[in-house]
Design an enzyme around this catalytic site. Structure first.
Site, PDB file in Angstrom:
ATOM      1  N   CYS A 106      -3.729   2.800 -12.393  1.00  0.00           N
ATOM      2  CA  CYS A 106      -3.848   4.042 -13.167  1.00  0.00           C
ATOM      3  C   CYS A 106      -3.853   3.748 -14.673  1.00  0.00           C
ATOM      4  CB  CYS A 106      -2.765   5.035 -12.767  1.00  0.00           C
ATOM      5  SG  CYS A 106      -3.177   6.732 -13.272  1.00  0.00           S
ATOM      6  N   GLU A 157       1.928   2.480  -5.476  1.00  0.00           N
ATOM      7  CA  GLU A 157       3.394   2.362  -5.480  1.00  0.00           C
ATOM      8  C   GLU A 157       4.108   3.679  -5.172  1.00  0.00           C
ATOM      9  OE1 GLU A 157       2.762   4.191  -9.463  1.00  0.00           O
ATOM     10  OE2 GLU A 157       1.633   2.918  -8.096  1.00  0.00           O
ATOM     11  N   HIS A 200      -2.418   5.135  -7.392  1.00  0.00           N
ATOM     12  CA  HIS A 200      -0.995   4.779  -7.406  1.00  0.00           C
ATOM     13  C   HIS A 200      -0.512   4.277  -6.045  1.00  0.00           C
ATOM     14  CE1 HIS A 200       0.323   6.232 -11.383  1.00  0.00           C
ATOM     15  NE2 HIS A 200      -0.600   7.169 -11.241  1.00  0.00           N
TER      16      HIS A 200
END
Length: 232
Positions: free
Chosen positions: A96, A183, A181
């Site tokens: 990102c 994560e 993303h």
């Protein structure tokens, strides 16, 4: 393998304090795939940068609510570090904000997304897979309002969709990025949408909530990231 996580998330809100920091999220995602890996987190948004860059075998730049166009001094330091890492040929991954920072630091262009915020679960298609990837659609979580619109010289788009032509890119076998993303967990993106309900347009929030019927393929993407970093 020694990995450095460059944490760029500038959110210091009460909400942020109730959840793991981005450095912890990335360790939680990748450590099970590499128990022998060591992770060192640098809060670059606070001016924390490594003194001995050559000790690291790979680098990760996290997401952030900051814009790569902000004028904060730490951004210039980060861009300079990105260029040094790339010059050395050490594996560098960005997600990102990290994806956008790498592009801008290396001569690309980042601009606002034409349709405004992209939030929630989205699907992109790996159209030109790097050796550590597999072609085809992959679901990821999104939270951005800017995107890469011009690639750095020598970069190749690896995944895209109709609204996000540059969903990620590679440069040789030493730079790998995603606009998304990996994560973020499903629980976190759900609570983030709730937290931002009064701060984003109603249609953005409604679309984000509706998208959560689909879950991101984080395990798949984590395996790709680790396979990429292992190329060091």
């Amino acid at each position: 393998m020694r990995l450095a996580i460059l944490m760029s998330n500038t959110d210091e809100s009460e909400f942020s304090g109730q959840h793991p920091k981005d450095g912890d999220k990335w360790q939680a995602l990748l450590a099970p795939l590499c128990p022998a890996c060591s992770f060192t987190v640098y809060s670059v948004k606070d001016g924390e940068f490594p003194q001995k860059e050559s000790q690291y075998d790979g680098w990760i730049i996290t997401g952030s609510p900051a814009s790569v166009h902000d004028l904060d001094p730490w951004l210039d330091q980060l861009f300079a570090l990105i260029r040094r890492i790339v010059d050395r040929g050490t594996p560098l991954f960005g997600a990102c904000f990290g994806h956008q920072a790498i592009a801008l630091a290396l001569g690309g262009t980042v601009a606002n997304t034409p349709g405004g915020w992209v939030f929630g679960t989205t699907e992109t298609t790996v159209t030109a897979p790097a050796p550590w990837m597999v072609a085809g659609p992959v679901k990821q979580y999104a939270a951005h309002v800017e995107q890469v619109v011009v690639l750095p010289k020598g970069a190749t788009v690896i995944m895209s969709n109709t609204d996000r032509p540059v969903g990620g890119f590679v440069m040789g076998d030493h730079v790998f990025t995603t606009q998304y993303h990996p994560e973020m967990t499903h629980d976190f993106i759900t609570t983030l949408i709730d937290e931002l309900t009064d701060q984003k347009p109603v249609d953005v929030i409604d679309t984000a909530r509706a998208s959560l019927v689909d879950t991101a393929e984080n395990d798949t993407f984590a395996a790709w990231v680790m396979a990429f970093l292992r190329r060091s």
